[in-house]
Design a protein around this motif. Structure first.
Motif, PDB file in Angstrom:
ATOM      1  N   PHE A  61      -4.370   4.284  -0.243  1.00  0.00           N
ATOM      2  CA  PHE A  61      -2.965   4.497   0.465  1.00  0.00           C
ATOM      3  C   PHE A  61      -2.742   2.958   1.283  1.00  0.00           C
ATOM      4  N   PRO A  62      -1.280   2.487   1.086  1.00  0.00           N
ATOM      5  CA  PRO A  62      -0.998   1.283   1.798  1.00  0.00           C
ATOM      6  C   PRO A  62      -1.058   1.337   3.363  1.00  0.00           C
ATOM      7  N   VAL A  63      -1.794   0.567   3.956  1.00  0.00           N
ATOM      8  CA  VAL A  63      -2.116   0.458   5.416  1.00  0.00           C
ATOM      9  C   VAL A  63      -0.677   0.264   5.876  1.00  0.00           C
ATOM     10  N   ALA A  64       0.278  -0.544   5.417  1.00  0.00           N
ATOM     11  CA  ALA A  64       1.402  -0.912   5.759  1.00  0.00           C
ATOM     12  C   ALA A  64       2.502   0.493   6.116  1.00  0.00           C
ATOM     13  N   GLU A  65       2.011   1.333   5.209  1.00  0.00           N
ATOM     14  CA  GLU A  65       2.678   2.607   5.537  1.00  0.00           C
ATOM     15  C   GLU A  65       2.358   3.699   6.524  1.00  0.00           C
ATOM     16  N   ARG A  70       2.428   8.628  10.007  1.00  0.00           N
ATOM     17  CA  ARG A  70       2.728   9.064  11.290  1.00  0.00           C
ATOM     18  C   ARG A  70       3.912   9.718  11.401  1.00  0.00           C
ATOM     19  N   ASP A  71       5.228   9.055  11.360  1.00  0.00           N
ATOM     20  CA  ASP A  71       6.440   9.651  11.618  1.00  0.00           C
ATOM     21  C   ASP A  71       6.677  11.063  10.737  1.00  0.00           C
ATOM     22  N   GLY A  73       4.668  13.148   9.949  1.00  0.00           N
ATOM     23  CA  GLY A  73       3.332  13.985  10.216  1.00  0.00           C
ATOM     24  C   GLY A  73       3.889  15.486  10.177  1.00  0.00           C
ATOM     25  N   ASP A  74       5.035  16.023  10.373  1.00  0.00           N
ATOM     26  CA  ASP A  74       5.305  17.468  10.268  1.00  0.00           C
ATOM     27  C   ASP A  74       5.646  17.897   8.960  1.00  0.00           C
ATOM     28  N   ARG A  75       5.426  16.947   7.850  1.00  0.00           N
ATOM     29  CA  ARG A  75       5.757  17.253   6.608  1.00  0.00           C
ATOM     30  C   ARG A  75       4.558  16.977   5.659  1.00  0.00           C
ATOM     31  N   ILE A  76       3.413  17.006   6.401  1.00  0.00           N
ATOM     32  CA  ILE A  76       2.173  16.742   5.599  1.00  0.00           C
ATOM     33  C   ILE A  76       1.250  17.896   5.843  1.00  0.00           C
ATOM     34  N   LEU A  77       0.677  18.472   4.574  1.00  0.00           N
ATOM     35  CA  LEU A  77       0.008  19.695   4.846  1.00  0.00           C
ATOM     36  C   LEU A  77      -1.507  19.219   4.215  1.00  0.00           C
ATOM     37  N   PHE A  78      -2.656  19.547   4.825  1.00  0.00           N
ATOM     38  CA  PHE A  78      -3.863  19.647   4.581  1.00  0.00           C
ATOM     39  C   PHE A  78      -4.100  20.290   3.137  1.00  0.00           C
ATOM     40  N   GLY A  79      -4.658  19.284   2.205  1.00  0.00           N
ATOM     41  CA  GLY A  79      -5.288  20.073   0.871  1.00  0.00           C
ATOM     42  C   GLY A  79      -6.389  19.517   0.701  1.00  0.00           C
ATOM     43  N   SER A  80      -7.236  20.273  -0.138  1.00  0.00           N
ATOM     44  CA  SER A  80      -8.496  20.191  -0.279  1.00  0.00           C
ATOM     45  C   SER A  80      -8.912  19.903  -1.953  1.00  0.00           C
TER      46      SER A  80
END
Length: 121
Positions: A61-65, A70-71, A73-80
């Motif tokens: 994952f690009p560090v610059a992103e 973070r911004d 974050g409300d649109r990201i879901l943990f997946g395993s």
């Protein structure tokens, strides 16, 4: 033909309110999918395999992103994808924690977002 940022953008242009979860954070086209998320509110991501040592070795994952991660974050879901993963389950959680995006971000990704999206109470 049907995957990647181009076809997904075409789909979202046609159905702009569609709720759509992008697997693996859109790997390897992370930035392009983050661009789409900034335009389409219904675009979500799952973290399956992302940020782990296994994936970071080949498709990091690009560090610059990280600020956009973070911004959004409300649109990201943990997946395993457990048990079909090439590392211990706990490493997926460790990988998210070591991003150091804060406890609130981590709690949202690991629980709160899915509870909200799927109306789990």
């Amino acid at each position: 033909t049907f995957t990647g940022p181009g076809p997904i953008e075409a789909l979202l242009r046609r159905f702009p309110r569609l709720r759509l979860i992008i697997a693996h954070m859109g790997m390897p086209e992370y930035s392009e999918f983050l661009d789409l998320a900034e335009t389409y509110d219904g675009l979500l991501f799952d973290t399956t395999m992302n940020f782990t040592d296994f994936t970071e070795a080949g498709e990091p994952f690009p560090v610059a992103e990280l600020p956009r991660l973070r911004d959004l974050g409300d649109r990201i879901l943990f997946g395993s994808d457990f048990p079909n993963i090439p590392y211990p389950y706990g490493h997926a959680l460790f990988a998210l924690e070591r991003l150091d995006l804060g406890d609130d971000w981590l709690r949202a990704v690991c629980h709160d977002n899915a509870a909200r999206v799927f109306a789990l109470g």
